[in-house]
Design a protein around this motif. Structure first.
Motif, short mmCIF file in Angstrom:
data_model
loop_
_atom_site.label_atom_id
_atom_site.label_comp_id
_atom_site.label_asym_id
_atom_site.label_seq_id
_atom_site.Cartn_x
_atom_site.Cartn_y
_atom_site.Cartn_z
N SER A 129 0.85 -1.67 0.13
CA SER A 129 0.24 -0.01 0.11
C SER A 129 0.85 1.12 -0.18
O SER A 129 1.02 2.29 -0.98
CB SER A 129 -1.00 0.00 1.62
N GLY A 147 -2.86 0.16 5.53
CA GLY A 147 -2.39 -1.54 5.01
C GLY A 147 -2.57 -2.12 6.09
O GLY A 147 -3.07 -3.22 6.17
N GLN A 150 -5.81 -2.98 8.34
CA GLN A 150 -7.50 -3.30 7.36
C GLN A 150 -8.01 -4.25 8.12
O GLN A 150 -9.14 -5.03 8.40
CB GLN A 150 -6.93 -3.47 5.95
N CYS A 211 -10.46 4.74 4.83
CA CYS A 211 -9.49 3.47 4.38
C CYS A 211 -9.78 2.32 4.65
O CYS A 211 -9.94 1.24 3.68
CB CYS A 211 -7.58 3.87 4.71
N HIS A 215 -11.29 -0.96 3.00
CA HIS A 215 -10.87 -1.67 1.96
C HIS A 215 -10.71 -2.67 0.87
O HIS A 215 -9.38 -3.33 0.36
CB HIS A 215 -9.52 -1.64 2.48
N VAL A 235 -4.78 1.00 -0.67
CA VAL A 235 -4.74 0.39 0.67
C VAL A 235 -6.12 -0.74 -0.39
O VAL A 235 -6.04 -1.87 0.51
CB VAL A 235 -6.03 0.72 1.42
N ALA A 236 -6.74 -0.55 -0.90
CA ALA A 236 -8.11 -1.62 -1.74
C ALA A 236 -7.30 -2.10 -2.43
O ALA A 236 -7.49 -3.81 -2.26
CB ALA A 236 -8.92 -0.78 -2.22
N ALA A 239 -5.32 -4.86 -0.55
CA ALA A 239 -5.87 -5.98 -0.09
C ALA A 239 -6.94 -6.98 -1.23
O ALA A 239 -6.73 -8.20 -0.42
CB ALA A 239 -7.60 -4.87 0.40
#
Length: 301
Positions: A129, A147, A150, A211, A215, A235-236, A239
């Motif tokens: 991230s 990150g 999450q 965030c 995520h 961040v997503a 994931a």
């Protein structure tokens, strides 16, 4: 981006359901003292550093982080005050919150999670991230912290609802469906929304909460021209990286595709090797962990 308003909107839009009451270890008082001091406009690095110095374990982890190659700082730190001066008060606060929360959840014993591997996987997602945020010109420290956090509550959730999660994980594998989607269908909530509410109750920063909340909503982020210019995106993307549960069954393929769309001029395999070196430096105990670089090699072959 008005993070405070956005966080309120996200949580208010959630259906009125009873969230699980989890048995979690309380954050140590030193963390709240760091946060209270760091939130003042006149907070100094020396003041925040002196508070951190009271906890030798926290000081050690902060110094390891600051002096790692991932930070690319010109100078090294030997005290918490010096580390705080090099990072800045805000970045130090984010790191301390992330570290303490991650350490707290590692103390939860879940029959479905090998905690050492979980911790390494969380750190690799945080580094990925951060790496993406760097190339997009976004806040690397916010991306790293989100990150890392999450999957904050997954250990506690899988400990509390072990049988239910065993079934959900089998269903995720069978139907090739994201774990977060199945959680929402089965329980009425998912681990992202539970973590966001818990973090809000602890007074975590609004941008960090948002965030974590989103995520697993990469499609929503990519389609929104405001969201995809914020730290929500890296961040997503992080994931999607395979973890112990393979929460997103086709995550690696999606990561490869989205990376080429978002960062066409940056080589993902090259960055994967950089992240692996950083991961090994910050956590030498990589036994049994299949790294991002190894995942990519499998994908390409």
């Amino acid at each position: 981006m008005n993070w405070a308003e956005f966080r309120k909107q996200l949580l208010d839009d959630e259906p009125p359901i009873a969230l699980p009451e989890l048995q979690v270890v309380a954050l140590p008082d030193v963390i709240f003292r760091v946060v209270r001091a760091a939130q003042r406009e006149d907070a100094s690095a020396n003041e925040v550093g002196r508070i951190i110095d009271a906890d030798s374990s926290l000081t050690c982890d902060l110094l390891k982080y600051v002096n790692s190659s991932a930070m690319m700082l010109r100078h090294k730190a030997s005290t918490a005050s010096r580390a705080t001066m090099l990072l800045g008060v805000k970045r130090t606060k984010l790191f301390v919150l992330s570290l303490a929360s991650n350490r707290m959840m590692r103390n939860v014993k879940s029959p479905l999670i090998l905690m050492k591997r979980f911790a390494v996987s969380s750190l690799e997602r945080a580094l990925l991230s951060k790496n993406i945020a760097k190339h997009l010109g976004l806040d690397e420290d916010l991306a790293f912290s989100a990150g890392l956090l999450q999957d904050l509550v997954l250990p506690a959730l899988t400990a509390e609802f072990a049988a239910a999660y065993s079934e959900l994980l089998e269903l995720s594998k069978e139907k090739q469906t994201d774990l977060a989607i199945l959680e929402q269908q089965d329980r009425g909530w998912n681990h992202a929304s539970v973590a966001a509410r818990m973090m809000t109750s602890w007074g975590f920063p609004d941008d960090l909460v948002c965030c974590v909340f989103l995520h697993h909503q990469l499609d929503r982020i990519l389609k929104d021209n405001q969201f995809n210019r914020t730290e929500l995106l890296p961040v997503a993307m992080s994931a999607l990286l395979n973890d112990l549960f393979k929460q997103t069954p086709n995550g690696m393929q999606t990561l490869d595709q989205v990376w080429n769309e978002v960062l066409p001029a940056v080589s993902l395999p090259e960055q994967a090797l950089v992240i692996y070196d950083q991961l090994q430096e910050m956590n030498p105990e990589l036994h049994g962990h299949q790294s991002l670089a190894e995942h990519l090699a499998t994908l390409i072959s």
